[in-house]
Design a protein around this motif. Structure first.
Motif, short mmCIF file in Angstrom:
data_model
loop_
_atom_site.label_atom_id
_atom_site.label_comp_id
_atom_site.label_asym_id
_atom_site.label_seq_id
_atom_site.Cartn_x
_atom_site.Cartn_y
_atom_site.Cartn_z
N LEU A 1 0.81 -1.23 0.00
CA LEU A 1 0.00 0.00 0.00
C LEU A 1 0.84 1.28 0.00
O LEU A 1 0.45 2.27 -0.60
CB LEU A 1 -0.92 -0.02 1.23
CG LEU A 1 -2.22 0.74 1.09
CD1 LEU A 1 -3.04 0.21 -0.06
CD2 LEU A 1 -3.02 0.70 2.38
N GLU A 2 1.99 1.27 0.67
CA GLU A 2 2.66 2.55 0.92
C GLU A 2 3.55 2.97 -0.25
O GLU A 2 4.74 3.26 -0.08
CB GLU A 2 3.45 2.47 2.23
CG GLU A 2 2.51 2.29 3.41
CD GLU A 2 3.12 2.72 4.73
OE1 GLU A 2 4.34 2.89 4.81
OE2 GLU A 2 2.34 2.88 5.68
N ALA A 3 2.98 2.99 -1.43
CA ALA A 3 3.75 3.39 -2.61
C ALA A 3 2.79 3.82 -3.71
O ALA A 3 1.62 3.47 -3.70
CB ALA A 3 4.60 2.23 -3.11
N LEU A 4 3.34 4.60 -4.63
CA LEU A 4 2.62 4.90 -5.86
C LEU A 4 2.95 3.75 -6.81
O LEU A 4 4.11 3.37 -6.93
CB LEU A 4 3.13 6.22 -6.44
CG LEU A 4 2.48 6.67 -7.74
CD1 LEU A 4 1.16 7.38 -7.41
CD2 LEU A 4 3.38 7.63 -8.51
N HIS A 5 1.93 3.18 -7.43
CA HIS A 5 2.18 2.06 -8.35
C HIS A 5 2.12 2.57 -9.78
O HIS A 5 1.19 3.31 -10.13
CB HIS A 5 1.17 0.94 -8.11
CG HIS A 5 1.42 0.22 -6.83
ND1 HIS A 5 2.08 -0.98 -6.77
CD2 HIS A 5 1.16 0.58 -5.54
CE1 HIS A 5 2.20 -1.35 -5.50
NE2 HIS A 5 1.64 -0.41 -4.73
N VAL A 6 3.11 2.18 -10.57
CA VAL A 6 3.17 2.65 -11.96
C VAL A 6 3.30 1.42 -12.87
O VAL A 6 4.15 0.56 -12.63
CB VAL A 6 4.40 3.57 -12.19
CG1 VAL A 6 4.41 4.09 -13.61
CG2 VAL A 6 4.41 4.73 -11.21
N TRP A 7 2.42 1.37 -13.88
CA TRP A 7 2.54 0.36 -14.92
C TRP A 7 2.87 1.09 -16.21
O TRP A 7 1.97 1.61 -16.88
CB TRP A 7 1.22 -0.40 -15.09
CG TRP A 7 0.90 -1.42 -14.05
CD1 TRP A 7 1.12 -2.75 -14.14
CD2 TRP A 7 0.26 -1.20 -12.77
NE1 TRP A 7 0.66 -3.39 -12.99
CE2 TRP A 7 0.14 -2.45 -12.14
CE3 TRP A 7 -0.21 -0.07 -12.10
CZ2 TRP A 7 -0.43 -2.61 -10.88
CZ3 TRP A 7 -0.78 -0.22 -10.85
CH2 TRP A 7 -0.88 -1.48 -10.25
N PRO A 8 4.15 1.21 -16.56
CA PRO A 8 4.46 1.87 -17.84
C PRO A 8 4.24 0.86 -18.97
O PRO A 8 4.50 -0.33 -18.79
CB PRO A 8 5.94 2.23 -17.70
CG PRO A 8 6.48 1.34 -16.63
CD PRO A 8 5.36 0.75 -15.86
N GLY A 9 3.74 1.31 -20.09
CA GLY A 9 3.51 0.37 -21.19
C GLY A 9 3.70 1.06 -22.52
O GLY A 9 3.87 2.27 -22.59
#
Ligand SMILES: Cc1cc2nc3c(=O)[nH]c(=O)nc-3n(C[C@H](O)[C@H](O)[C@H](O)COP(=O)(O)OP(=O)(O)OC[C@H]3O[C@@H](n4cnc5c(N)ncnc54)[C@H](O)[C@@H]3O)c2cc1C
Length: 451
Positions: A209-217
């Protein structure tokens, strides 16, 4: 000039904070907004929960009105970002070398509710929701307001008007009408859709939870902020119109097509959102716009703050933070020019605009960084070098991201320092390369001359 009556159009983060600051200076303040009252807990009326990354500038603004400690329990700290790679693996990148350098995810409605409640506690502050500003008399600080249900219009007068009504500001349009103004509006050819990653059946989060999640594509990007209830609000960014092999929102009209596409580009993401097809089909596509405009005020009668003055793309996570910081700068200018509102508004624009224009550039650039840079080995190496140097010289060397997100250094100054650091790195890189080349030449000639 004594404290007068202010009419603020817009009860978003900027308008709501400014209402408190003006009330503290003794102004009577009327705040008008077309949305329902956030204190009723019905959200934005469209059922969306939008959360934003709060960083140093926003935190400083909230501290000034004594709300930081109150808000703190309602935030989720984000200590860095987790980049989800196409092979399904994930890598954590801390935001900085100092563990205190964290961002916080805040629910927009919670933030505005808190600000509205705090403003309303001042005797001279009044909020009117469900009214749309449709006209401005800029010479006399007059507003025309139309009820959003009945359409019935009425006029109100104040001593000055604040346009805090967002990127498509009606106040800005009316204030600038017929006056020489440079105005530039850049729409990104990408749009966005909000999707919710719900908490797991046991109540815990589906990803740390304690993060920004990034899915680069390729041709797509997802960024997700955590919520206190262990869900995450994900924002899917896609081109509006795609190209063969890389569809856009216009091509992915059905939820099933979208699930297939997202499953291909972001392996594992669809598993996090059990009702992805339904959510995709139901959510509207938002637009992303940058506004650069040269006229932020009219005499001592009208002034703009927040997105109304300078909307930026969301890729640096600074729009709201800059909007809150505007209010501090305006508040300081009013304090410095107690007898002259026109001078205060002029000083505010002069101090602030060069920096928000730079923020607009940085936010445009960070789009490419988030989309491609989180995957590029070269950019990752540069990031590591920046962090390593920052660890060795914590005050002398600071990555641009650190200066923008974790300090209140003016954006222009942050960029100037970052460019200087870039030059130093380039020179040292060139010096190193020259040193290696020289050594190689010496070694070769030594071999040639040796028996
Ligand atoms: C997808 C996305 C993600 C973002 N993420 C971040 C982030 O992580 N961090 C960050 O700092 N920023 C982020 N932002 C930017 C941030 O949302 C804005 O910069 C911020 O909301 C600006 O605040 P504001 O008060 O100036 O304007 P707004 O939040 O737009 O508020 C304007 C208010 O004015 C009202 N209004 C508009 N027109 C009228 C009218 N004619 N009459 C009456 N009322 C009116 C609206 O109802 C609204 O309440 C993001 C933006 C987007 C689109």
């Amino acid at each position: 000039m004594t404290a007068g009556r202010a009419a603020i159009v817009g009860a978003g983060p900027a308008g709501s904070l400014l209402a408190i600051l003006l009330a503290r200076r003794g102004h009577r303040v009327d705040v008008y907004d077309l949305r329902p009252d956030p204190r009723d807990g019905k959200g934005d009326g469209e059922g969306r929960s939008i959360n934003l990354g709060l960083s140093a500038r926003g935190i400083r603004a909230l501290r000034r009105v004594g709300l930081w400690e109150t808000l703190r329990d309602r935030l989720v700290p984000m200590r860095g970002r987790v980049v989800h790679r196409p092979d399904g693996s994930a890598v954590f990148q801390a935001y900085g070398t100092d563990p205190a350098q964290i961002l916080y995810s805040v629910d927009r409605d919670e933030l505005t509710t808190l600000l509205v409640e705090r403003a309303a506690a001042h005797e001279g502050v009044r909020h009117v929701f469900g009214v749309r500003c449709t006209g401005l008399d800029r010479e006399n600080a007059g507003l025309t307001l139309a009820d959003t249900v009945t359409g019935q219009a009425r006029g109100v007068r104040a001593d000055f008007v604040v346009g805090a009504d967002g990127a498509f500001s009606a106040v800005r349009a009316a204030m600038q009408r017929g006056l020489p103004t440079d105005h530039r509006q850049d729409f990104l050819e990408w749009g966005y859709k909000e999707l919710t990653i719900p908490a797991a059946p046991g109540g815990g989060p589906r990803v740390p939870l304690e993060a920004l999640h990034v899915w680069p594509g390729d041709g797509a990007l997802i960024v997700a902020h955590p919520n206190v209830d262990a869900s995450l609000t994900a924002t899917l960014f896609l081109p509006r119109t795609g190209v063969p092999g890389a569809p856009g929102f216009d091509d992915l009209t059905g939820g099933r097509d979208a699930v297939r596409f997202l499953g291909r580009v972001f392996p594992g993401f669809a598993d996090l959102v059990p009702d992805l097809a339904a959510q995709y089909a139901a959510g509207p596509v938002g637009t992303l716009v940058t506004i650069r405009t040269s006229r932020w005020r009219h005499a001592g009668r009208v002034v703009l703050v927040g997105d109304a003055a300078h909307a930026v793309y969301p890729f640096y996570g600074q729009g709201m933070n800059a909007a809150l910081e505007d209010c501090l700068v305006l508040d300081d200018c009013l304090a410095r020019h107690p007898g002259d509102r026109a001078a205060a508004f002029g000083a505010y624009q002069r101090l602030r605009r060069p920096h928000t224009d730079i923020l607009a550039d940085l936010s445009e650039r960070n789009f490419a960084d988030l989309r491609d840079g989180t995957r590029s080995p070269l950019r990752l190496a540069r990031r590591q070098a920046d962090l390593a140097l920052n660890r060795i010289f914590p005050t002398l060397w600071r990555p641009l991201y650190t200066m923008v997100s974790h300090t209140d250094m003016p954006y222009g100054e942050a960029l100037r320092r970052a460019r200087h650091q870039d030059r130093v790195l380039r020179w040292s890189g060139a010096a190193l390369a020259a040193g290696v080349a020289l050594a190689a030449v010496k070694l070769t000639s030594a071999r040639r001359t040796s028996p």
